[in-house]
Scaffold this active site. Structure first.
Site, short mmCIF file in Angstrom:
data_model
loop_
_atom_site.label_atom_id
_atom_site.label_comp_id
_atom_site.label_asym_id
_atom_site.label_seq_id
_atom_site.Cartn_x
_atom_site.Cartn_y
_atom_site.Cartn_z
N GLY A 75 71.47 51.85 24.19
CA GLY A 75 70.97 52.90 23.30
C GLY A 75 72.14 53.70 22.76
N TYR A 85 66.25 36.81 32.49
CA TYR A 85 65.57 37.93 31.81
C TYR A 85 64.05 37.72 31.87
CZ TYR A 85 64.31 41.20 28.11
OH TYR A 85 63.76 42.23 27.39
N LYS A 98 61.29 40.16 33.79
CA LYS A 98 60.18 40.77 33.07
C LYS A 98 58.84 40.32 33.65
CE LYS A 98 61.91 43.54 30.05
NZ LYS A 98 61.48 44.94 29.95
N PHE A 113 66.66 51.32 20.24
CA PHE A 113 66.08 51.03 18.92
C PHE A 113 64.57 51.31 18.89
CE2 PHE A 113 64.12 47.03 17.02
CZ PHE A 113 63.86 47.62 15.79
N ILE A 114 63.79 50.67 19.73
CA ILE A 114 62.34 50.86 19.69
C ILE A 114 61.98 52.24 20.25
CG2 ILE A 114 60.08 49.95 20.42
CD1 ILE A 114 61.34 47.17 20.57
#
Ligand code: UDP
Length: 330
Positions: A36, A153, A157, A11-12
């Protein structure tokens, strides 16, 4: 300029690819299509002006030889490939940890080898479960126990941030780290949890809007084009090198009010259905009750402020999703 975007079919990533194509750059995308989709990039391969400057590799960022080739030929690297979405992470715990840790390690190792400037996309999840707002980049971090898998998550990160900062400090690698808050816009799918495409889809189909918990948890939302402007601005700013930036909107809304607003804006007959977190995600889940960024740092560095307010974001998502729904039911 030659630009590599890992996760560029997402998306981004696909919006970032489009912005660099519009600018006249050559764009290389690597994506394993786990979340994706080819639909997001098909139009670049068909566009007369873009197709000779757009190169897509359907591959994993863990493929050393492919990444060696791509990082070697590109001038700048945006690293967006990651496991995304709360639902996806809970359903694919092992792949999520592997992609986020080993994948980022591979990207950084090769950017360091070829001395290529790299922008790492981290997440507002990194902050954990604060109740205060706004969240500042220097805030402490508060996580739940490892039995609550959501925090895996955030932990991966955070490790990505540490790795990037270590490469900057010890090897002088030009890195920029962005903590993305909830980003919304066309091409985002609700399949992995994201609340706005889910609610808009439910409202357009006159189905109940599924509000988790009591709906009092809050978020801010950023329009994807604003996020792209921030990412490109930071990539171009030497002052941003070696630093961590929040990228997000500042208009805080609770999820129940968001559901009501979407029902109002779509003119839907839907009602709201409250779903306990245990039913939505299982018993080992904890939500973040509040998530609002302080954006003074990015404003000070590149003058960034989001241009699209929540109403404008919802108008665009509703328009886009109604067109797609109309097309798929024809
Ligand atoms: N949410 C919800 N209903 C849904 C999807 C999400 O109430 O169908 C809630 C979710 O529990 C969270 C908020 O909306 O409190 C934002 O969820 P999202 O997955 O979009 O992003 P998060 O901020 O959790 O990463």
């Amino acid at each position: 300029m030659r630009i590599l975007i890992t996760g560029g079919a997402g998306f981004i990533g696909s919006h970032l690819a489009e912005a660099h194509l519009e600018k006249g750059d050559e764009v290389y995308v690597i994506d394993d299509l786990s979340t994706g989709s080819l639909k997001n990039i098909d139009e670049f391969q068909e566009n007369e002006d873009y197709k000779a400057r757009f190169f897509f590799s359907h591959d994993s960022i863990l493929n050393h030889d492919k990444m060696l080739e791509l990082v070697g030929i590109c001038d700048q690297v945006y690293h967006l490939a990651a496991a995304v979405g709360v639902l996806y992470i809970l359903e694919h715990p092992f792949e999520s940890i592997r992609t986020n840790i080993q994948g980022t390690e591979k990207v950084l190792e090769l950017c360091n080898k070829f001395k290529k400037r790299v922008l790492i996309t981290s997440s507002s999840e990194v902050y954990g479960k604060h109740l205060h707002a706004p969240l500042v980049e220097t805030d402490n971090i508060i996580y739940g126990p490892s039995s609550k898998f959501r925090w895996s998550y955030a932990a991966t990160k955070l490790m990505d941030e540490f790795m990037a900062l270590a490469y900057h400090r010890t090897n002088g690698l030009e890195v920029v780290i962005t903590r993305l808050f909830n980003t919304v816009g066309p091409r985002q799918t609700g399949a992995y949890g994201m609340v706005i495409p889910r609610f808009v889809g439910q409202a357009l189909r006159n189905q109940p809007l599924t509000v988790h918990g009591n709906g009092k948890q809050t978020r801010t939302f950023t329009y994807v084009k604003d996020v792209i402007e921030a990412l490109m601005g930071l990539m171009a700013s030497l002052e941003a090198t070696g630093k961590v930036f929040n990228v997000g909107g500042t208009e805080e809304i609770n999820i129940e009010s968001l559901a009501k607003k979407i029902i109002g804006m779509t003119g839907s007959d839907s009602r709201i259905e409250f779903i306990p977190y245990e039913v939505a995600f299982g018993k080992d889940f904890e939500d973040m009750q509040r998530r609002v960024p302080d954006i003074q740092k990015i404003k000070g560095c590149i003058g960034f402020e989001p241009k699209t307010n929540l109403h404008g974001i919802l108008e665009r998502v509703i328009y886009d999703m109604s067109r797609n729904l109309g097309a798929s039911s024809r």
